[in-house]
Design a protein around this motif. Structure first.
Motif: not given
Length: 94
Positions: A67-93
């Motif tokens: 759970a810790h690993a999955k939460i960390a991965d989700l938070l990283q993806a969300w931070l990348e999205e909102v920071q506009g770092s080029g992460a996908s914006s279609d939110m497939q988690y």
């Protein structure tokens, strides 16, 4: 209600320690994975076992570690999205 959360919410992780009596009132299924409304159930978890104030991975069960690993991965993806770092914006988690 779950319908209101689904309609208005995004990027929320609902964690449930299934050894906690309060888990029956929790959100046990992901409401809208495409919006980041994710449920993570910890079969061996208890009340707040995923939110320990001290970090001791040796004391955690495998489901808490996962759970810790999955939460960390989700938070990283969300931070990348909102920071506009080029992460996908279609939110497939899932």
């Amino acid at each position: 209600s779950a319908a209101e959360i689904r309609a208005q919410g995004s990027r929320i992780v609902f964690t449930n320690g299934l050894n906690d009596g309060w888990s029956v009132g929790g959100i046990l299924e992901s409401l809208a994975p495409e919006k980041g409304l994710i449920s993570i159930n910890l079969p061996n978890g208890a009340h707040h076992s995923e939110l320990s104030h001290t970090y001791d991975p040796a004391a955690d069960t495998e489901d808490v570690k996962e759970a810790h690993a999955k939460i960390a991965d989700l938070l990283q993806a969300w931070l990348e999205e909102v920071q506009g770092s080029g992460a996908s914006s279609d939110m497939q988690y899932v």
